[in-house]
Write an enzyme that holds these catalytic residues in place. Structure first.
Site, PDB file in Angstrom:
ATOM      1  N   SER A 129      18.165  52.899 -23.781  1.00  0.00           N
ATOM      2  CA  SER A 129      19.618  52.784 -23.624  1.00  0.00           C
ATOM      3  C   SER A 129      19.969  52.923 -22.160  1.00  0.00           C
ATOM      4  O   SER A 129      19.653  53.942 -21.533  1.00  0.00           O
ATOM      5  CB  SER A 129      20.315  53.893 -24.419  1.00  0.00           C
ATOM      6  OG  SER A 129      21.622  54.074 -23.901  1.00  0.00           O
ATOM      7  N   HIS A 182      18.872  48.594 -25.429  1.00  0.00           N
ATOM      8  CA  HIS A 182      20.019  49.129 -26.168  1.00  0.00           C
ATOM      9  C   HIS A 182      21.251  49.206 -25.266  1.00  0.00           C
ATOM     10  O   HIS A 182      21.216  49.819 -24.197  1.00  0.00           O
ATOM     11  CB  HIS A 182      19.654  50.523 -26.682  1.00  0.00           C
ATOM     12  CG  HIS A 182      20.654  51.147 -27.594  1.00  0.00           C
ATOM     13  ND1 HIS A 182      20.712  50.895 -28.943  1.00  0.00           N
ATOM     14  CD2 HIS A 182      21.646  52.045 -27.355  1.00  0.00           C
ATOM     15  CE1 HIS A 182      21.668  51.609 -29.499  1.00  0.00           C
ATOM     16  NE2 HIS A 182      22.268  52.315 -28.550  1.00  0.00           N
ATOM     17  N   ASP A 188      25.217  50.396 -25.144  1.00  0.00           N
ATOM     18  CA  ASP A 188      26.232  51.227 -25.793  1.00  0.00           C
ATOM     19  C   ASP A 188      27.623  50.763 -25.390  1.00  0.00           C
ATOM     20  O   ASP A 188      28.007  50.872 -24.222  1.00  0.00           O
ATOM     21  CB  ASP A 188      26.038  52.688 -25.380  1.00  0.00           C
ATOM     22  CG  ASP A 188      24.820  53.286 -26.050  1.00  0.00           C
ATOM     23  OD1 ASP A 188      24.745  53.222 -27.287  1.00  0.00           O
ATOM     24  OD2 ASP A 188      23.936  53.806 -25.343  1.00  0.00           O
ATOM     25  N   MET A 232      31.518  51.318 -25.745  1.00  0.00           N
ATOM     26  CA  MET A 232      32.486  52.360 -26.137  1.00  0.00           C
ATOM     27  C   MET A 232      33.892  51.939 -25.732  1.00  0.00           C
ATOM     28  O   MET A 232      34.082  51.367 -24.653  1.00  0.00           O
ATOM     29  CB  MET A 232      32.125  53.668 -25.448  1.00  0.00           C
ATOM     30  CG  MET A 232      30.683  54.099 -25.699  1.00  0.00           C
ATOM     31  SD  MET A 232      30.369  55.711 -25.014  1.00  0.00           S
ATOM     32  CE  MET A 232      28.590  55.840 -25.295  1.00  0.00           C
ATOM     33  N   HIS A 247      25.091  48.315 -29.653  1.00  0.00           N
ATOM     34  CA  HIS A 247      25.623  49.398 -30.489  1.00  0.00           C
ATOM     35  C   HIS A 247      27.119  49.520 -30.208  1.00  0.00           C
ATOM     36  O   HIS A 247      27.528  50.010 -29.159  1.00  0.00           O
ATOM     37  CB  HIS A 247      24.864  50.683 -30.125  1.00  0.00           C
ATOM     38  CG  HIS A 247      25.341  51.909 -30.822  1.00  0.00           C
ATOM     39  ND1 HIS A 247      24.983  53.179 -30.413  1.00  0.00           N
ATOM     40  CD2 HIS A 247      26.146  52.091 -31.909  1.00  0.00           C
ATOM     41  CE1 HIS A 247      25.537  54.076 -31.207  1.00  0.00           C
ATOM     42  NE2 HIS A 247      26.258  53.443 -32.112  1.00  0.00           N
ATOM     43  N   MET A 293      30.514  51.124 -30.517  1.00  0.00           N
ATOM     44  CA  MET A 293      31.279  52.334 -30.851  1.00  0.00           C
ATOM     45  C   MET A 293      32.734  52.021 -30.557  1.00  0.00           C
ATOM     46  O   MET A 293      33.359  52.577 -29.649  1.00  0.00           O
ATOM     47  CB  MET A 293      30.758  53.522 -30.025  1.00  0.00           C
ATOM     48  CG  MET A 293      29.405  54.022 -30.518  1.00  0.00           C
ATOM     49  SD  MET A 293      28.538  55.006 -29.275  1.00  0.00           S
ATOM     50  CE  MET A 293      27.706  53.697 -28.406  1.00  0.00           C
ATOM     51  N   MET A 350      22.885  58.437 -36.237  1.00  0.00           N
ATOM     52  CA  MET A 350      23.223  59.103 -34.966  1.00  0.00           C
ATOM     53  C   MET A 350      22.684  60.528 -35.008  1.00  0.00           C
ATOM     54  O   MET A 350      23.000  61.293 -35.925  1.00  0.00           O
ATOM     55  CB  MET A 350      24.732  59.133 -34.733  1.00  0.00           C
ATOM     56  CG  MET A 350      25.355  57.795 -34.334  1.00  0.00           C
ATOM     57  SD  MET A 350      24.590  56.959 -32.921  1.00  0.00           S
ATOM     58  CE  MET A 350      24.804  58.165 -31.606  1.00  0.00           C
ATOM     59  N   GLY A 386      29.013  59.034 -27.846  1.00  0.00           N
ATOM     60  CA  GLY A 386      29.927  59.062 -26.719  1.00  0.00           C
ATOM     61  C   GLY A 386      29.254  59.327 -25.379  1.00  0.00           C
ATOM     62  O   GLY A 386      29.722  58.853 -24.356  1.00  0.00           O
ATOM     63  N   PHE A 387      28.156  60.063 -25.410  1.00  0.00           N
ATOM     64  CA  PHE A 387      27.534  60.462 -24.144  1.00  0.00           C
ATOM     65  C   PHE A 387      26.012  60.495 -24.265  1.00  0.00           C
ATOM     66  O   PHE A 387      25.480  60.790 -25.339  1.00  0.00           O
ATOM     67  CB  PHE A 387      28.019  61.861 -23.733  1.00  0.00           C
ATOM     68  CG  PHE A 387      29.516  61.936 -23.644  1.00  0.00           C
ATOM     69  CD1 PHE A 387      30.180  61.524 -22.489  1.00  0.00           C
ATOM     70  CD2 PHE A 387      30.274  62.364 -24.732  1.00  0.00           C
ATOM     71  CE1 PHE A 387      31.569  61.548 -22.419  1.00  0.00           C
ATOM     72  CE2 PHE A 387      31.667  62.390 -24.676  1.00  0.00           C
ATOM     73  CZ  PHE A 387      32.304  61.988 -23.512  1.00  0.00           C
ATOM     74  N   GLY A 388      25.348  60.225 -23.143  1.00  0.00           N
ATOM     75  CA  GLY A 388      23.905  60.365 -23.086  1.00  0.00           C
ATOM     76  C   GLY A 388      23.537  61.815 -22.781  1.00  0.00           C
ATOM     77  O   GLY A 388      24.400  62.633 -22.420  1.00  0.00           O
ATOM     78  N   ASP A 427      19.309  57.623 -32.596  1.00  0.00           N
ATOM     79  CA  ASP A 427      19.944  57.478 -31.285  1.00  0.00           C
ATOM     80  C   ASP A 427      20.525  58.819 -30.862  1.00  0.00           C
ATOM     81  O   ASP A 427      21.458  59.323 -31.491  1.00  0.00           O
ATOM     82  CB  ASP A 427      21.045  56.411 -31.397  1.00  0.00           C
ATOM     83  CG  ASP A 427      21.702  56.055 -30.076  1.00  0.00           C
ATOM     84  OD1 ASP A 427      21.359  56.666 -29.050  1.00  0.00           O
ATOM     85  OD2 ASP A 427      22.569  55.153 -30.081  1.00  0.00           O
TER      86      ASP A 427
HETATM   87  C1  DX5 Z   1      25.374  57.937 -27.423  1.00  0.00           C
HETATM   88  C2  DX5 Z   1      24.661  56.616 -27.277  1.00  0.00           C
HETATM   89  C3  DX5 Z   1      23.216  56.702 -27.004  1.00  0.00           C
HETATM   90  C4  DX5 Z   1      22.800  57.431 -25.771  1.00  0.00           C
HETATM   91  C5  DX5 Z   1      21.488  58.105 -26.069  1.00  0.00           C
HETATM   92  O1  DX5 Z   1      26.645  57.692 -27.925  1.00  0.00           O
HETATM   93  O2  DX5 Z   1      24.809  55.850 -28.463  1.00  0.00           O
HETATM   94  O3  DX5 Z   1      22.604  55.412 -27.051  1.00  0.00           O
HETATM   95  O4  DX5 Z   1      22.667  56.606 -24.649  1.00  0.00           O
HETATM   96  O5  DX5 Z   1      21.171  58.823 -24.956  1.00  0.00           O
HETATM   97  P1  DX5 Z   1      20.089  59.993 -24.904  1.00  0.00           P
HETATM   98  O6  DX5 Z   1      18.770  59.402 -25.265  1.00  0.00           O
HETATM   99  O7  DX5 Z   1      20.208  60.374 -23.472  1.00  0.00           O
HETATM  100  O8  DX5 Z   1      20.523  61.066 -25.848  1.00  0.00           O
HETATM  101 ZN    ZN Z   2      23.598  53.966 -28.771  1.00  0.00          ZN
END
Ligand code: DX5
Ligand code: ZN
Length: 223
Positions: free
Chosen positions: A14, A39, A41, A43, A72, A74, A143, A148-150, A181
């Site tokens: 991602s 991947h 994301d 949002m 993906h 969101m 999930m 929302g966040f990495g 994820d």
């Molecule tokens: C979160 C995203 C993820 C995120 C995963 O909402 O959907 O794809 O980037 O990041 P990591 O692997 O850092 O938890």
């Molecule tokens: Zn994702």
């Protein structure tokens, strides 16, 4: 070739925590790695408390990515944009269960647009809700953090959910893949494979690593 050592699971990096000032180099890195998918994301600041990027960015990513795009969504009302995601190059398209009041129709529309349909569920959503559409899906995304966040911590209760989903898929005689994820690391990937996960989204663990290509190889071929 040592058949027994060959790993079947897929890795989908991602780019959420990639260096966006050097995005092309980051994607080239993924191209040369053992990753299977890329991947993205998406949002909208409504379904999740964060915003990412739109169609022109995806189109440009598509022009340099050698890996299929695993998109993906969101976002609320994903139905409004399915065709546009196809047009900019999405190969796999994931919508959230929580955003789709007419989920069956949405899945059929994704298939008609010749993308691979997947549905994602938030940590609080019961996986049994997907039983009626399981056979229509190429993949279910569980999930393992709140979206929302990495860089968030993996939610341990996800293991029960993954095992329950694996049993549902086996009982239905379906070939639906299980994706996770959020919070995937070199430490937990082995247990997650054992629980039945087929596809791993990995952000922080790859993009914050000093040697992301080696980390991707470790995730693809865990000890
Ligand atoms: C979160 C995203 C993820 C995120 C995963 O909402 O959907 O794809 O980037 O990041 P990591 O692997 O850092 O938890
Ligand atoms: Zn994702």
């Amino acid at each position: 070739m040592k058949e027994s050592n060959m790993s079947q699971h897929l890795i989908s990096p991602s780019i959420l925590t990639a260096d966006f000032l050097h995005l092309e180099q980051e994607i080239e890195m993924v191209n040369t790695s053992e990753a299977d998918l890329l991947h993205l994301d998406i949002m909208d600041g409504v379904f999740v408390p964060n915003l990412t990027f739109g169609f022109p960015v995806i189109r440009q990513i598509k022009s340099v990515s050698k890996k299929p795009l695993d998109v993906h969504l969101m976002i609320i009302n994903p139905d409004r944009y399915l065709e546009q995601y196809r047009d900019v190059g999405a190969d796999w398209l994931t919508v959230h269960y929580e955003t789709c009041p007419h989920l069956h129709r949405t899945i059929q529309n994704i298939k008609e647009l010749e993308m691979k349909p997947a549905v994602s569920i938030n940590p609080h959503t019961d996986v049994s809700l997907l039983e009626p559409v399981l056979k229509d899906l190429n993949m279910v995304l569980v999930m393992t953090v709140n979206p929302g966040f990495g860089g968030q911590k993996f939610i341990q209760a996800s293991y029960d959910k993954i095992r329950k989903l694996k049993k549902m898929i086996t009982d239905a005689g379906a070939d639906t893949l299980i994706q996770v994820d959020g919070g995937v690391t070199e430490e937990n990937i082995v247990d997650l494979i054992a629980a039945g996960v087929d596809v791993f989204v990995v952000g922080n663990t790859i993009f914050s690593a000093e040697d992301p290509i080696r980390v991707t190889a470790n995730l693809k071929n865990p000890a």
